[in-house]
Design a protein around this motif. Structure first.
Motif, PDB file in Angstrom:
ATOM      1  N   GLU A 115     -51.034  20.195  68.701  1.00 29.53           N
ATOM      2  CA  GLU A 115     -52.455  20.295  68.703  1.00 29.53           C
ATOM      3  C   GLU A 115     -53.280  20.962  67.763  1.00 29.53           C
ATOM      4  OE1 GLU A 115     -55.097  22.016  72.697  1.00 29.53           O
ATOM      5  OE2 GLU A 115     -53.108  21.168  73.039  1.00 29.53           O
ATOM      6  N   GLY A 116     -54.172  20.543  67.431  1.00 32.64           N
ATOM      7  CA  GLY A 116     -55.089  21.061  66.377  1.00 32.64           C
ATOM      8  C   GLY A 116     -54.598  20.417  64.939  1.00 32.64           C
ATOM      9  N   SER A 117     -53.638  19.679  64.874  1.00 31.22           N
ATOM     10  CA  SER A 117     -52.887  19.388  63.451  1.00 31.22           C
ATOM     11  C   SER A 117     -53.913  18.063  63.047  1.00 31.22           C
ATOM     12  CB  SER A 117     -51.543  18.968  63.769  1.00 31.22           C
ATOM     13  OG  SER A 117     -50.993  18.387  62.494  1.00 31.22           O
ATOM     14  N   THR A 118     -53.894  18.000  61.823  1.00 29.89           N
ATOM     15  CA  THR A 118     -54.733  16.810  60.922  1.00 29.89           C
ATOM     16  C   THR A 118     -53.668  15.727  61.016  1.00 29.89           C
ATOM     17  OG1 THR A 118     -54.010  17.625  58.839  1.00 29.89           O
ATOM     18  CG2 THR A 118     -56.037  18.534  59.746  1.00 29.89           C
ATOM     19  N   GLY A 119     -52.674  15.900  61.284  1.00 25.82           N
ATOM     20  CA  GLY A 119     -51.602  14.749  61.230  1.00 25.82           C
ATOM     21  C   GLY A 119     -51.199  14.608  59.958  1.00 25.82           C
ATOM     22  N   GLU A 120     -51.373  15.562  58.863  1.00 27.51           N
ATOM     23  CA  GLU A 120     -50.636  15.456  57.660  1.00 27.51           C
ATOM     24  C   GLU A 120     -50.159  16.870  57.281  1.00 27.51           C
ATOM     25  OE1 GLU A 120     -49.664  12.821  55.307  1.00 27.51           O
ATOM     26  OE2 GLU A 120     -50.417  11.596  57.082  1.00 27.51           O
ATOM     27  N   LEU A 121     -49.146  16.934  56.495  1.00 23.32           N
ATOM     28  CA  LEU A 121     -48.612  18.354  56.201  1.00 23.32           C
ATOM     29  C   LEU A 121     -48.829  18.622  54.746  1.00 23.32           C
ATOM     30  CD1 LEU A 121     -45.184  18.613  58.448  1.00 23.32           C
ATOM     31  CD2 LEU A 121     -47.553  19.607  58.982  1.00 23.32           C
ATOM     32  N   THR A 122     -49.156  19.821  54.450  1.00 23.26           N
ATOM     33  CA  THR A 122     -49.450  20.099  53.071  1.00 23.26           C
ATOM     34  C   THR A 122     -47.935  20.551  52.634  1.00 23.26           C
ATOM     35  OG1 THR A 122     -49.735  22.304  53.382  1.00 23.26           O
ATOM     36  CG2 THR A 122     -51.974  20.975  53.499  1.00 23.26           C
ATOM     37  N   GLU A 123     -47.966  20.863  51.404  1.00 22.49           N
ATOM     38  CA  GLU A 123     -46.695  21.215  50.702  1.00 22.49           C
ATOM     39  C   GLU A 123     -46.371  22.780  51.135  1.00 22.49           C
ATOM     40  OE1 GLU A 123     -44.545  21.852  46.247  1.00 22.49           O
ATOM     41  OE2 GLU A 123     -46.098  20.275  46.656  1.00 22.49           O
ATOM     42  N   ALA A 124     -47.342  23.477  51.588  1.00 21.04           N
ATOM     43  CA  ALA A 124     -47.219  24.712  52.117  1.00 21.04           C
ATOM     44  C   ALA A 124     -46.826  24.840  53.500  1.00 21.04           C
ATOM     45  CB  ALA A 124     -48.481  25.477  51.744  1.00 21.04           C
ATOM     46  N   ASP A 125     -47.183  23.789  54.046  1.00 21.62           N
ATOM     47  CA  ASP A 125     -46.941  23.655  55.523  1.00 21.62           C
ATOM     48  C   ASP A 125     -45.336  23.332  55.530  1.00 21.62           C
ATOM     49  OD1 ASP A 125     -49.357  24.281  56.299  1.00 21.62           O
ATOM     50  OD2 ASP A 125     -50.081  22.007  56.736  1.00 21.62           O
ATOM     51  N   GLU A 126     -44.939  22.268  54.831  1.00 17.27           N
ATOM     52  CA  GLU A 126     -43.585  21.700  54.720  1.00 17.27           C
ATOM     53  C   GLU A 126     -42.616  22.976  54.329  1.00 17.27           C
ATOM     54  OE1 GLU A 126     -43.838  18.654  51.675  1.00 17.27           O
ATOM     55  OE2 GLU A 126     -44.337  17.125  53.164  1.00 17.27           O
ATOM     56  N   THR A 127     -43.110  23.766  53.349  1.00 21.28           N
ATOM     57  CA  THR A 127     -42.302  25.034  53.031  1.00 21.28           C
ATOM     58  C   THR A 127     -41.987  25.809  54.129  1.00 21.28           C
ATOM     59  OG1 THR A 127     -42.926  24.629  50.723  1.00 21.28           O
ATOM     60  CG2 THR A 127     -41.693  26.794  51.513  1.00 21.28           C
ATOM     61  N   LYS A 128     -43.323  26.223  54.823  1.00 22.89           N
ATOM     62  CA  LYS A 128     -43.021  27.112  55.934  1.00 22.89           C
ATOM     63  C   LYS A 128     -42.195  26.440  57.098  1.00 22.89           C
ATOM     64  CE  LYS A 128     -47.650  29.537  55.736  1.00 22.89           C
ATOM     65  NZ  LYS A 128     -48.857  29.477  56.242  1.00 22.89           N
ATOM     66  N   LEU A 129     -42.545  25.311  57.143  1.00 25.95           N
ATOM     67  CA  LEU A 129     -41.477  24.600  58.220  1.00 25.95           C
ATOM     68  C   LEU A 129     -40.039  24.624  57.829  1.00 25.95           C
ATOM     69  CD1 LEU A 129     -42.293  22.157  60.565  1.00 25.95           C
ATOM     70  CD2 LEU A 129     -40.849  21.032  58.983  1.00 25.95           C
ATOM     71  N   LEU A 130     -39.769  24.321  56.563  1.00 26.42           N
ATOM     72  CA  LEU A 130     -37.993  24.651  56.220  1.00 26.42           C
ATOM     73  C   LEU A 130     -37.630  25.788  56.203  1.00 26.42           C
ATOM     74  CD1 LEU A 130     -38.609  22.180  53.154  1.00 26.42           C
ATOM     75  CD2 LEU A 130     -37.149  21.771  55.349  1.00 26.42           C
TER      76      LEU A 130
END
Length: 151
Positions: A40-55
């Motif tokens: 919820e509240g997501s734009t549907g796309e992940l930035t590189e920073a988001d991907e790094t945080k996720l990993l």
């Protein structure tokens, strides 16, 4: 190539190579990506920073589980967590070594103007922003305590 496309390609390769440990970890990463994209509240796309945080979050979960399993003498489960952690680590940016981390933290401490252990909050705030993805939070905290304790 985005992380999601890279993961999908590696899942196919792991299936063909019958690499069960790789497949487990890659599927966990893919599931986390899909959850983040549909949150919820997501734009549907992940930035590189988001991907790094996720990993980093996935890696931290594996490290915590690994520690618990080792404490409980569950080596069978610890091995699985360790295998998954190795796969996740392949996608994370290179971590700073101890000397580089010490140099960066000393510069941050100087720029913030910290003079005692009471200033740790200011230093940690700046350090976690500046070193995000480059160093583990526990390592940063421990080294900041060490440096500020020598003042």
């Amino acid at each position: 190539m985005s992380l999601e496309l890279d993961i999908n390609a590696q899942i196919k390769a792991a299936m063909l190579g019958k690499k069960e440990a790789d497949l487990r970890a890659l599927r966990a990463i893919k599931a986390a990506i899909l959850l983040a994209k549909t949150a919820e509240g997501s734009t549907g796309e992940l930035t590189e920073a988001d991907e790094t945080k996720l990993l980093q979050k996935l890696a931290k979960q594996r490290k915590d589980s690994l520690e618990i399993f080792r404490q409980q003498n569950r080596e069978d489960l610890a091995v699985k967590e360790e295998e998954e952690l190795e796969v996740i680590a392949r996608f994370l940016p290179q971590q700073m070594d101890e000397a580089a981390l010490r140099t960066a933290l000393t510069a941050i401490i100087t720029s913030v103007g910290a003079t005692s252990a009471a200033d740790m909050g200011k230093v940690m705030g700046a350090a976690t922003k500046q070193l995000a993805g480059k160093a583990d939070g526990k390592a940063i905290s421990a080294m900041v305590k060490e440096i500020l304790g020598s003042f």
